[in-house]
Motif scaffolding. Structure first.
Motif, PDB file in Angstrom:
ATOM      1  N   GLY A 107      68.267  78.071 -84.770  1.00  0.00           N
ATOM      2  CA  GLY A 107      67.784  77.285 -85.903  1.00  0.00           C
ATOM      3  C   GLY A 107      67.581  75.832 -85.554  1.00  0.00           C
ATOM      4  O   GLY A 107      67.510  75.464 -84.377  1.00  0.00           O
ATOM      5  N   SER A 111      70.493  81.843 -93.708  1.00  0.00           N
ATOM      6  CA  SER A 111      71.047  80.940 -92.690  1.00  0.00           C
ATOM      7  C   SER A 111      72.564  80.821 -92.847  1.00  0.00           C
ATOM      8  O   SER A 111      73.111  81.109 -93.914  1.00  0.00           O
ATOM      9  CB  SER A 111      70.379  79.574 -92.791  1.00  0.00           C
ATOM     10  N   SER A 134      66.774  79.832 -97.763  1.00  0.00           N
ATOM     11  CA  SER A 134      66.818  78.758 -96.775  1.00  0.00           C
ATOM     12  C   SER A 134      67.395  77.503 -97.421  1.00  0.00           C
ATOM     13  O   SER A 134      67.039  77.179 -98.549  1.00  0.00           O
ATOM     14  CB  SER A 134      65.383  78.499 -96.314  1.00  0.00           C
ATOM     15  N   CYS A 154      69.626  82.701 -89.227  1.00  0.00           N
ATOM     16  CA  CYS A 154      69.371  81.451 -88.503  1.00  0.00           C
ATOM     17  C   CYS A 154      70.715  80.736 -88.410  1.00  0.00           C
ATOM     18  O   CYS A 154      71.421  80.629 -89.417  1.00  0.00           O
ATOM     19  CB  CYS A 154      68.417  80.559 -89.266  1.00  0.00           C
ATOM     20  N   TYR A 199      64.266  86.288 -98.208  1.00  0.00           N
ATOM     21  CA  TYR A 199      64.974  85.265 -97.443  1.00  0.00           C
ATOM     22  C   TYR A 199      65.515  84.189 -98.368  1.00  0.00           C
ATOM     23  O   TYR A 199      65.148  84.107 -99.549  1.00  0.00           O
ATOM     24  CB  TYR A 199      64.028  84.616 -96.396  1.00  0.00           C
ATOM     25  N   GLY A 221      66.737  87.927 -94.526  1.00  0.00           N
ATOM     26  CA  GLY A 221      67.268  86.879 -93.658  1.00  0.00           C
ATOM     27  C   GLY A 221      67.808  85.695 -94.431  1.00  0.00           C
ATOM     28  O   GLY A 221      67.360  85.392 -95.540  1.00  0.00           O
ATOM     29  N   THR A 275      64.795  78.702 -92.218  1.00  0.00           N
ATOM     30  CA  THR A 275      64.648  80.154 -92.439  1.00  0.00           C
ATOM     31  C   THR A 275      63.320  80.437 -93.135  1.00  0.00           C
ATOM     32  O   THR A 275      62.685  81.468 -92.882  1.00  0.00           O
ATOM     33  CB  THR A 275      65.832  80.703 -93.270  1.00  0.00           C
TER      34      THR A 275
END
Ligand SMILES: Cc1cc2nc3c(=O)[nH]c(=O)nc-3n(C[C@H](O)[C@H](O)[C@H](O)COP(=O)(O)O)c2cc1C
Length: 173
Positions: A115, A53, A9, A84, A7, A51, A14
């Motif tokens: 989010g 954002s 963020s 997100c 991920y 994942g 996230t």
């Protein structure tokens, strides 16, 4: 089953979701933050979750580059993909633009988790941009239902094919 949860963020949402997903999956999950580890080796994992954002309509370049570099390997894994974003919970095209189409089609779970927008975490420019649309108020809308449904989809065995039920032919009396 060994899981790599990869991920990135910008302001932490996230990351919180990635940790939450790891806790829900339970055991054998390794978290990789692409900010610190741009190219984790995923060959040893059975399941990979990726994942990031959405900012200004796009997912982070680190996610795009990771997917490109590892495309062939990812097509051999059980895969979950999530984003997100604040705009809406339906696919406004942000999810399909975030990941290569071939990975979207291969993935067993796709998540749009919405989010947060926490004002104190935003930089000066971001505050100016968002103040008029949300009136300076924090927006907190992580979608727990989508997270639960993502986890449910991941639980389906890899390579599982949905087949039509065998028709029941009544015996002659
Ligand atoms: C500068 C900025 C731009 C954003 N642009 C979008 C966008 O284009 N679409 C969207 O759905 N959400 C957008 N968002 C909302 C973020 O996706 C949301 O805040 C998300 O929770 C951020 O997660 P992160 O803290 O893990 O980066 C934006 C947020 C910021 C701060």
């Amino acid at each position: 089953m060994k899981t790599a949860l990869i991920y990135i963020s910008r302001h932490g949402t996230t990351e919180i979701i990635a940790q939450h997903l790891a806790a829900l999956i339970g055991s054998n999950v390794t978290l990789y933050n692409l900010e610190n580890e741009p190219d984790p080796v995923i060959t040893d994992y059975d399941q990979v979750i990726i994942g990031g954002s959405i900012h200004y309509g796009s997912i982070q370049d680190q996610v795009k580059n990771f997917c490109k570099r590892n495309l062939a390997t990812l097509l051999d894994k059980k895969l979950g993909l999530f984003i997100c974003c604040i705009l809406d919970s339906t696919d406004s095209g942000q999810f399909s633009r975030a990941f290569p189409a071939v990975l979207g089609a291969h993935s067993v779970a796709q998540g749009i988790f919405e989010g947060d927008l926490i004002f104190k975490k935003l930089n000066f420019i971001e505050r100016i941009l968002f103040k008029p649309s949300v009136d300076g108020q924090d927006v907190i809308k992580i979608n727990e239902k989508s997270i639960a449904s993502f986890i449910k989809d991941l639980a389906v065995p890899h390579g599982f094919q949905r087949t039509m039920p065998t028709p029941h032919i009544p015996s002659k009396c």
